[in-house]
Enzyme design. Structure first.
Site, PDB file in Angstrom:
ATOM      1  N   SER A 155      59.158   1.038  78.098  1.00  0.00           N
ATOM      2  CA  SER A 155      57.720   1.170  78.295  1.00  0.00           C
ATOM      3  C   SER A 155      57.242   2.593  78.077  1.00  0.00           C
ATOM      4  O   SER A 155      56.035   2.841  78.082  1.00  0.00           O
ATOM      5  CB  SER A 155      57.343   0.727  79.712  1.00  0.00           C
ATOM      6  OG  SER A 155      58.086   1.454  80.680  1.00  0.00           O
ATOM      7  N   HIS A 212      57.644  -3.936  73.394  1.00  0.00           N
ATOM      8  CA  HIS A 212      57.301  -3.711  74.800  1.00  0.00           C
ATOM      9  C   HIS A 212      56.500  -4.889  75.336  1.00  0.00           C
ATOM     10  O   HIS A 212      55.326  -5.070  75.002  1.00  0.00           O
ATOM     11  CB  HIS A 212      56.514  -2.408  74.955  1.00  0.00           C
ATOM     12  CG  HIS A 212      56.125  -2.127  76.370  1.00  0.00           C
ATOM     13  ND1 HIS A 212      54.941  -1.514  76.712  1.00  0.00           N
ATOM     14  CD2 HIS A 212      56.760  -2.392  77.540  1.00  0.00           C
ATOM     15  CE1 HIS A 212      54.867  -1.415  78.020  1.00  0.00           C
ATOM     16  NE2 HIS A 212      55.954  -1.939  78.541  1.00  0.00           N
ATOM     17  N   GLU A 224      53.665  -4.810  72.577  1.00  0.00           N
ATOM     18  CA  GLU A 224      53.475  -3.634  71.730  1.00  0.00           C
ATOM     19  C   GLU A 224      54.663  -3.531  70.765  1.00  0.00           C
ATOM     20  O   GLU A 224      55.820  -3.518  71.191  1.00  0.00           O
ATOM     21  CB  GLU A 224      53.390  -2.366  72.583  1.00  0.00           C
ATOM     22  CG  GLU A 224      52.114  -2.266  73.396  1.00  0.00           C
ATOM     23  CD  GLU A 224      52.056  -1.004  74.228  1.00  0.00           C
ATOM     24  OE1 GLU A 224      51.004  -0.339  74.235  1.00  0.00           O
ATOM     25  OE2 GLU A 224      53.066  -0.676  74.897  1.00  0.00           O
ATOM     26  N   ASN A 242      50.278   2.256  78.245  1.00  0.00           N
ATOM     27  CA  ASN A 242      50.620   3.204  79.302  1.00  0.00           C
ATOM     28  C   ASN A 242      50.003   4.581  79.077  1.00  0.00           C
ATOM     29  O   ASN A 242      49.791   5.327  80.032  1.00  0.00           O
ATOM     30  CB  ASN A 242      52.135   3.321  79.448  1.00  0.00           C
ATOM     31  CG  ASN A 242      52.705   2.176  80.264  1.00  0.00           C
ATOM     32  OD1 ASN A 242      52.064   1.700  81.198  1.00  0.00           O
ATOM     33  ND2 ASN A 242      53.890   1.717  79.908  1.00  0.00           N
TER      34      ASN A 242
END
Length: 287
Positions: A121, A142, A154, A193
């Site tokens: 991540s 991800h 992702e 993130n």
């Protein structure tokens, strides 16, 4: 490049068990790896519990649950992954653990076309790919927690990832797994993130400073911004140890103070109050 039919998932914790489940439900032959037979059985129980919840909620028939379970095999030996077309690494979010796993997979996979994907991540994928002998076959995939529910993946290619691998994995995610894929540059935190972590760390700092209570911070974002969950409850769901690792990785890359884990978060991780999985984090979970 042939169709992906056999899949490996290394790590069967919260994320790995979810990835293994959706692959098995998609009709794929899935081999799940863990560090020991005991850990493998614990992972299997986690998958079974999730599938049973699907049956109870009416989202899954008993026949489909049983069919998915029949496609799952568990092992404590990475050598068993030699025949896999795609292996997804979902071990702990620690650089040394991930690189050791990927280096071993690079040696054991028989097919030169086999793809290694990391569910990291936050760690730059190129840093992981560099430890293998096939960096052109390594890519970031991800997923988001809980994997069976969240629709996003992702896709993170490195500077060396083959374009054919990027296209093949994207098609697999969208067509076979039924997820939505977005492309992210190989920078720590990727898309989601990079936006989420500064927000979450700011919520911890707000609590730490005494500016507002945990309940009021969460209520403010749920009722004031229509978020489905407040930032501190979201941190509890993610796991405070995982959140700290992600924040540290992003701070290491960018040296941006907003990414750094606040002292309160570090102390809570040291104390073992990691959120839902331990029954206590920023909130208590008596269940």
């Amino acid at each position: 490049m042939g169709e992906i039919v056999t899949v490996g998932v290394v790590g069967c914790g919260l994320m790995g068990s979810g990835i293994a489940e959706i692959c098995a439900r998609a009709g794929l032959d899935v081999l799940v790896g863990e560090v020991s037979p005991e850990a493998a059985m614990a992972g299997r129980r986690r998958v079974v519990a999730s599938l049973d919840r699907g049956v109870r909620s009416g989202k899954l028939s008993e026949e489909d649950r049983d069919a998915a379970l029949s496609r799952l095999t568990f092992s404590a030996d990475l050598g068993d992954f030699a025949d896999r077309h795609l292996v997804i690494e979902a071990v702990a979010e620690r650089f040394e653990v991930k690189t050791a796993t990927l280096a071993t997979l690079g040696k054991v996979l028989r097919s030169p076309d086999a793809i290694i994907a990391s569910n990291t991540s936050s760690i730059p994928v190129m840093d992981l790919a560099a430890c293998t002998d096939r960096p052109d076959r390594v890519i970031g995939m991800h997923f988001f927690n809980p994997v069976p529910v969240q629709k996003l993946v992702e896709i993170v290619p490195t500077q060396l990832t083959s374009g054919h691998v990027v296209d093949h994995v994207t098609e697999f995610v969208t067509t076979r797994l039924g997820k939505t894929a977005i492309r992210a540059q190989d920078r720590s935190g990727f898309v989601v993130n990079a936006l989420l972590v500064p927000y979450l760390m700011s919520a911890v700092r707000m609590l730490e400073s005494g500016f507002a209570s945990a309940e009021d911070i969460d209520a403010g974002m749920v009722l004031g911004c229509a978020h489905p969950m407040g930032p501190l409850r979201l941190l509890d769901l993610i796991g405070l140890d995982t959140a700290q690792s992600v924040a540290e990785s992003m701070y290491e890359e960018f040296k941006e103070p907003l990414h750094a884990p606040p002292p309160l978060l570090r102390r809570m991780v040291a104390a073992g109050t990691l959120g839902r999985k331990t029954g206590r984090g920023f909130h208590r979970y008596d269940e």
